[in-house]
Design an enzyme around this catalytic site. Structure first.
Site, PDB file in Angstrom:
ATOM      1  N   LYS A  46      28.451  17.322 -19.151  1.00  0.00           N
ATOM      2  CA  LYS A  46      28.706  17.138 -18.061  1.00  0.00           C
ATOM      3  C   LYS A  46      29.130  15.804 -18.078  1.00  0.00           C
ATOM      4  CE  LYS A  46      26.331  19.089 -15.202  1.00  0.00           C
ATOM      5  NZ  LYS A  46      25.241  17.831 -15.091  1.00  0.00           N
ATOM      6  N   THR A  47      28.019  14.543 -18.684  1.00  0.00           N
ATOM      7  CA  THR A  47      27.927  13.214 -17.945  1.00  0.00           C
ATOM      8  C   THR A  47      28.717  13.088 -19.421  1.00  0.00           C
ATOM      9  OG1 THR A  47      25.074  13.888 -17.232  1.00  0.00           O
ATOM     10  CG2 THR A  47      25.700  11.538 -18.369  1.00  0.00           C
ATOM     11  N   LYS A  73      15.807  16.982  -8.131  1.00  0.00           N
ATOM     12  CA  LYS A  73      16.807  18.024  -7.581  1.00  0.00           C
ATOM     13  C   LYS A  73      15.536  18.356  -6.835  1.00  0.00           C
ATOM     14  CE  LYS A  73      19.025  18.184 -11.191  1.00  0.00           C
ATOM     15  NZ  LYS A  73      20.818  17.962 -10.943  1.00  0.00           N
ATOM     16  N   SER A 133      22.931  21.709 -18.852  1.00  0.00           N
ATOM     17  CA  SER A 133      22.754  20.718 -19.396  1.00  0.00           C
ATOM     18  C   SER A 133      22.547  21.218 -20.838  1.00  0.00           C
ATOM     19  CB  SER A 133      20.459  20.256 -19.418  1.00  0.00           C
ATOM     20  OG  SER A 133      20.242  19.939 -20.103  1.00  0.00           O
ATOM     21  N   ARG A 165      14.903  10.830 -21.679  1.00  0.00           N
ATOM     22  CA  ARG A 165      16.082  10.691 -20.386  1.00  0.00           C
ATOM     23  C   ARG A 165      16.116   9.087 -20.345  1.00  0.00           C
ATOM     24  NH1 ARG A 165      19.615  14.728 -17.395  1.00  0.00           N
ATOM     25  NH2 ARG A 165      18.308  16.691 -18.163  1.00  0.00           N
ATOM     26  N   ARG A 174      11.449  19.319 -15.328  1.00  0.00           N
ATOM     27  CA  ARG A 174      11.019  20.785 -14.262  1.00  0.00           C
ATOM     28  C   ARG A 174       9.994  22.044 -14.577  1.00  0.00           C
ATOM     29  NH1 ARG A 174      14.358  22.916 -12.375  1.00  0.00           N
ATOM     30  NH2 ARG A 174      15.637  23.803 -13.594  1.00  0.00           N
ATOM     31  N   ASP A 193      26.387  14.430 -12.084  1.00  0.00           N
ATOM     32  CA  ASP A 193      25.900  15.423 -11.545  1.00  0.00           C
ATOM     33  C   ASP A 193      25.621  15.842 -10.666  1.00  0.00           C
ATOM     34  OD1 ASP A 193      23.357  16.747 -13.255  1.00  0.00           O
ATOM     35  OD2 ASP A 193      22.400  16.017 -12.101  1.00  0.00           O
ATOM     36  N   HIS A 204      26.786  21.446  -8.426  1.00  0.00           N
ATOM     37  CA  HIS A 204      26.057  20.767  -9.511  1.00  0.00           C
ATOM     38  C   HIS A 204      27.373  20.203 -10.950  1.00  0.00           C
ATOM     39  CE1 HIS A 204      23.411  21.285 -13.399  1.00  0.00           C
ATOM     40  NE2 HIS A 204      22.989  19.912 -13.265  1.00  0.00           N
TER      41      HIS A 204
END
Length: 527
Positions: free
Chosen positions: A238-239, A197, A234, A317, A55, A253, A216
């Protein structure tokens, strides 16, 4: 279908072909045959996103106009732009589509009927249509018949703003939200995550005004329908940690929490690929197949991806529809959570692998949103860099962080939720001395939280930070559970601990200035 009247309402005219809610098979043909995108050995389309492989937060703006301007927390994250500048850029974006083939995807954001938003995305790039089809919830044919967008996103990535200095922008790139007109425009960046996002930012605006909490976080649900949330920046896991073969994945997410419970905003997942290992992360690895979309990876002539290759970016990604995860929750919803887990990759090696938080500590660590990253790969650089991102997602919060914290505190109290802090970072020393917490040990901590066995443990309290940690836990070396015991150099540990504590204290000062209601400083480290 899209009619001429619809196009007129969108301000678009004289386009060639309109590909409306084009399915995966048709998009694949456009991507591979027309745009010559690559295909990996396991069938996923591979694309490069140009000079932007992440981003561009300094190029994000909101139109400064009432009534939204009284709610938005203005600053470096939420920058204002005038309505006049927006109108100029909006015209440029719409003109970009003239004479072109365009892709329109109508999708939902939010699996809760009472909270979802209808989203329309317009782009001239086939893989970007593929990306949003992966990431959002795909309506049924019946739902499409009466689809009316609540919000329209124009992705004119090929457009740049040559007059950016005159317009008072940071560069020729722009991502601008007009809340009152329910429009967003993107120019100058091809990165797919800007769309994902961007819509998340809008949900973060809409939902709190309805008394609902946008988050988030990832979420999953167990056999007893016990829901768990995983907050983290990040690189904290988390994933990875929410993709658990023993539990059904709600989402990886972005979620909301309303009166009915927890619900996914999305219909897909967006996982980091760097260093992806089929043994350590089999669910994610197995999801990379036909209909998945790989970004900025390196592959050989046979399409075999080298997931360790970061020559294009560390931020490689993959996006894929959530049903690529074998054990997913079809409703994309869960009950009010039983457990909340804050994930921090502490590269200073100070935080315990797991600690149980009081409600006050939960508020403190939620507002702190801490993780620490390795400074770089240059020889001799070993000092970690602390990152504090309010609510574990400050970059996507149009409102003040305390708005979200207040909602979280109310819900934790109302539903008697257990909250834990889990360190997925370093142990036995800071980066360069200690070692990364093993995924096996972290999963053992998570398992103990999920099955409730952690609550049967005896707890001790760390000095300075005052964190309550279990003194023994199945599958975790007891020496590691107390970070002080894991360090050989105790004096170095004490110095590093104080250094990190001072960073926490300094970061939290901004909340003490804002509102006495959020003076949770006593729940943080005490120097």
């Amino acid at each position: 279908m899209i009619t001429k009247a619809d196009l007129q309402a969108l301000g678009i005219s004289a386009v060639k072909n309109i590909y409306y809610n084009t399915d995966y098979d048709e998009l694949y043909k456009h991507e591979v045959e027309q745009d010559k995108e690559g295909v990996s050995a396991n069938g996923a389309v591979m694309v490069d996103t140009g000079i932007f492989t992440g981003r561009s937060p300094k190029d994000k703006y909101f139109v400064d106009q009432p009534p939204s301007n009284k709610y938005i927390s203005w600053g470096d994250i939420n920058q204002p732009v005038s309505k006049e500048v927006f109108d100029e850029l909006y015209d440029k974006a719409k003109k970009e589509f003239e004479g072109k083939d365009i892709y329109i995807q109508d999708l939902f954001c939010g699996a809760s009927e009472s909270s979802k938003k209808s989203i329309r995305v317009i782009t001239e790039i086939a893989w970007q249509a593929h990306f949003v089809r992966n990431m959002f919830i795909r309506p049924t044919d019946e739902e499409l018949e009466n689809f009316k967008p609540d919000f329209v996103l124009y992705n004119a990535c090929k457009v740049i703003d040559e007059d950016w200095q005159k317009h008072g922008l940071n560069s020729e790139v722009f991502v601008v939200f007009n809340i009152e007109e329910n429009i967003a425009i993107i120019g100058g960046t091809w990165y797919g995550g800007e769309m994902k996002k961007g819509i998340f930012s809008m949900m973060n605006y809409w939902l709190p005004l309805e008394g609902k909490l946008p988050m988030h976080c990832s979420a999953n649900v167990g056999a007893d329908n016990d829901t768990a949330l995983f907050f983290g920046l990040s690189g904290t896991g988390k994933t990875t940690l929410s993709a658990d073969p023993k539990r059904r994945l709600i989402g990886d997410d972005e979620h909301g929490w309303d009166d009915e419970g927890v619900f996914n905003f999305e219909g897909g997942c967006y996982a980091k690929c760097i260093g992806l290992d089929p043994k350590g992360e089999p669910e994610i690895y197995g999801a990379i197949k036909k209909d998945a979309l790989l970004e900025n990876v390196v592959a050989d002539e046979n399409g075999v991806v080298d997931f360790d290759n970061s020559s294009k970016t560390e931020n490689t990604r993959v996006s894929y529809p959530i049903y690529h995860i074998e054990n997913f929750e079809p409703s994309l919803k869960g009950d009010h959570p039983k457990n909340i887990i804050f994930l921090s990759a502490d590269a200073f090696g100070v935080l315990p692998p797991v600690s149980k938080l009081t409600k006050e500590q939960a508020m403190y660590y939620f507002l702190s949103g801490y993780t620490a990253k390795v400074a770089g790969t240059e020889r001799g650089i070993t000092e970690p860099v602390a990152t504090f991102s309010a609510c574990f997602g400050e970059a996507f919060l149009p409102l003040h962080p305390t708005v979200y914290a207040r909602l979280l505190g109310e819900k934790i109290e109302k539903h008697a939720v257990n909250v834990y802090l889990v360190n997925t970072g370093w142990t036995g020393g800071a980066y360069g001395v200690g070692k990364r917490m093993s995924l096996k040990a972290t999963r053992a901590c998570i398992d103990a939280i999920m099955d409730g066995s952690i609550l049967k443990s005896d707890f001790d309290t760390t000095e300075l930070f005052g964190l309550n940690f279990p003194v023994s836990l199945q599958g975790v070396d007891s020496k590691v559970l107390n970070p002080k015991n894991a360090w050989e150099d105790k004096e170095e540990y004490l110095q590093t601990r104080e250094k990190l504590a001072r960073m926490f204290v300094e970061n939290f000062k901004k909340y003490l200035q804002d509102d006495a209601e959020f003076d949770y400083s006593l729940a943080g480290p005490q120097l």
